[in-house]
Structures are given as structure tokens and as C-alpha cells.
Design an enzyme around this catalytic site. Structure first.
Site: not given
Ligand code: F6R
Length: 240
Positions: A135, A133, A65, A140
Site C-alpha cells: 500500500h 502489502n 493520510d 490498500e
Molecule cells: C503513512 C502511510 C503509510 C506508511 C506505510 C508504512 O503516512 O501513508 O503508507 O508509509 O504503512 O508504514 P511504516 O513506515 O510504519 O512501516
């Protein structure tokens, strides 16, 4: 599903790297994540590369992403994150790395292009973090499992969680991102999911222990994937 608990993020990341290395071929295609979760894994990859144990010369990568609305030289853009935390420290060729072009003038075209690239690609090893959550990528809660690459409106809880990277100011956090879809993630041959810290515990519980596969907790879709390896620290361990 293979569930591994370690004392610390560092230890879990080292173990995840050992698995990754055992799966890695000279011309593997990697799916990569950003955020705080994979930073130790990337450090271990760099350390081992510097010892001469592995070469990324013929390896390709696709990132999950990228934020919409910040430039690629912004310190928190995922283009910049990947350069700073991995690509600039190993011998991967920049032209073999791919991150969604979320700053493109024509975002629909950029989404279409990334989808076409992924449709013609077989990711061998997909690295995933998970949101509090549930994701994965920026899919989401509520995102259909059939979704491909798309522009997503980030949920308020995701904006709040990510404000720690933006001076704790939610106004500075991008509100949209381009993400691979769940169907793209599910196509990967192997998935390595990392989760660290107390706020990941609930999502991990629903993934590992829960019986329900639900779009309300997107990571639960991974129950339907044949090769998922989960590495958590003790804070994220739902049995703890
Ligand atoms: C990042 C991504 C997100 C993160 C998730 C956790 O490329 O795809 O799914 O893996 O938001 O974020 P952190 O690692 O910062 O807790």
C-alpha cells in the site's frame, strides 16, 4: 525509476534528503508521510534546518493520510506525529500544513474539502513509505488507481503491522483512515519512496523488478510515474 540501496536506514535517509534538498525551492509544496519509515529523514531535515541551511517559511505541505476515530492529540494520530517529528522543529507555518481532517463530524465533507485542496495543488516532492502489502498512503490492495481522497477500511495486515504503535493491541488500532488517492499521489512532480526492513522486500521487488502493474500491489503503479526515486536499506533490498 532510480533505485538506491544503503547499509542502514540512516544512510538511506541522508541520501534521500540530499536529493530532496536539490529539488527543494523556497516555495515548494511537499507531500508527507508518517509511520516509522520517514523518521530519520525528518531528523536530517531538522538537523539541516537548525544549521541554517534551509528555510520552510514559504513551504506548504500535504499529508497522505490520517486515522479515523482517534483525536488529534492522541500520541499516534498523524496530526500529532507530524507536530512531534517535524513541524514543531522547523519554521514551517502551521497554517501551511495540511493533514486530512479525519475527526471531522462530517467526514464526507472533509474528504471533499481535501480533494478540492489537492486538485488545486501541485505537489513538488512526495515522500512515500510502503506497506508490507504494497500500500501507498493507505491505498490498500484492490484500490482503483483512479481513486481520489477516500475513507478506507484498513486491511487486517495493516492493522496488525500498526499495532506496534498501539501497545501491540490490535483492538486499539483504528480500523479506518482518510487517505489521498493513488491519482493524487501520481500527480506529484517527484516521488521519493523509502523502504526499510525485511517486510518491505517483497513490495519493493514487485515495484522494481516485477513487470506487472496491478492494483493488488498498489505501489506498482509507480512504474508509470516519470520521476520516482527509491531509497532502501539492505534488509529491504530484493537482491539481497
Ligand atoms: C503513512 C502511510 C503509510 C506508511 C506505510 C508504512 O503516512 O501513508 O503508507 O508509509 O504503512 O508504514 P511504516 O513506515 O510504519 O512501516
Amino acid at each position: 525509476m532510480n533505485y538506491n540501496v544503503f547499509e542502514t536506514k540512516k544512510e538511506a535517509s541522508k541520501a534521500a534528503y540530499e536529493l530532496m534538498k536539490s529539488l527543494l525551492k523556497e516555495d515548494s509544496i511537499l507531500g508527507l508521510a508518517t509511520g516509522s519509515t520517514p523518521t530519520d529523514l525528518y531528523e536530517v531535515m531538522i538537523e539541516d534546518y537548525k544549521k541554517g541551511n534551509v528555510s520552510y517559511e514559504n513551504i506548504k505541505s500535504y499529508n497522505l493520510d490520517e486515522y479515523v476515530g482517534i483525536s488529534y492529540d492522541h500520541p499516534e494520530s498523524y496530526h500529532r506525529f507530524m507536530d512531534d517529528n517535524l513541524f514543531n522543529h522547523i519554521n514551517i507555518k502551521k497554517e501551511n500544513t495540511n493533514v486530512p481532517d479525519a475527526s471531522a463530524e462530517d467526514l464526507d465533507e472533509a474528504v471533499k474539502t481535501y480533494q478540492e485542496e489537492l486538485d488545486n495543488t501541485q505537489i513538488d516532492i512526495q515522500i512515500l513509505g510502503v506497506g508490507g502489502n504494497g500500500h501507498i498512503g493507505f491505498n490498500e490492495p484492490g484500490t482503483p488507481f483512479e481513486a481520489g481522497v477516500h475513507v478506507v477500511d484498513l486491511k487486517q495486515e495493516t492493522i496488525e503491522a500498526n499495532s506496534r504503535f498501539f501497545d501491540n493491541d490490535i483492538n486499539l488500532v483504528p480500523k479506518q483512515a482518510v487517505t489521498m488517492g493513488i491519482k493524487d499521489i501520481m500527480k506529484a512532480k517527484n516521488i521519493i519512496l523509502l523502504a526499510f526492513g525485511e517486510n518491505k522486500k517483497q513490495a519493493i521487488k514487485q515495484l522494481v523488478e516485477g513487470l506487472e502493474v496491478t492494483t493488488e500491489v498498489p505501489c506498482t503503479v509507480l512504474k508509470q510515474h516519470p520521476n520516482v526515486h527509491i531509497f532502501v536499506d539492505k534488509e529491504a533490498d530484493f537482491k539481497n
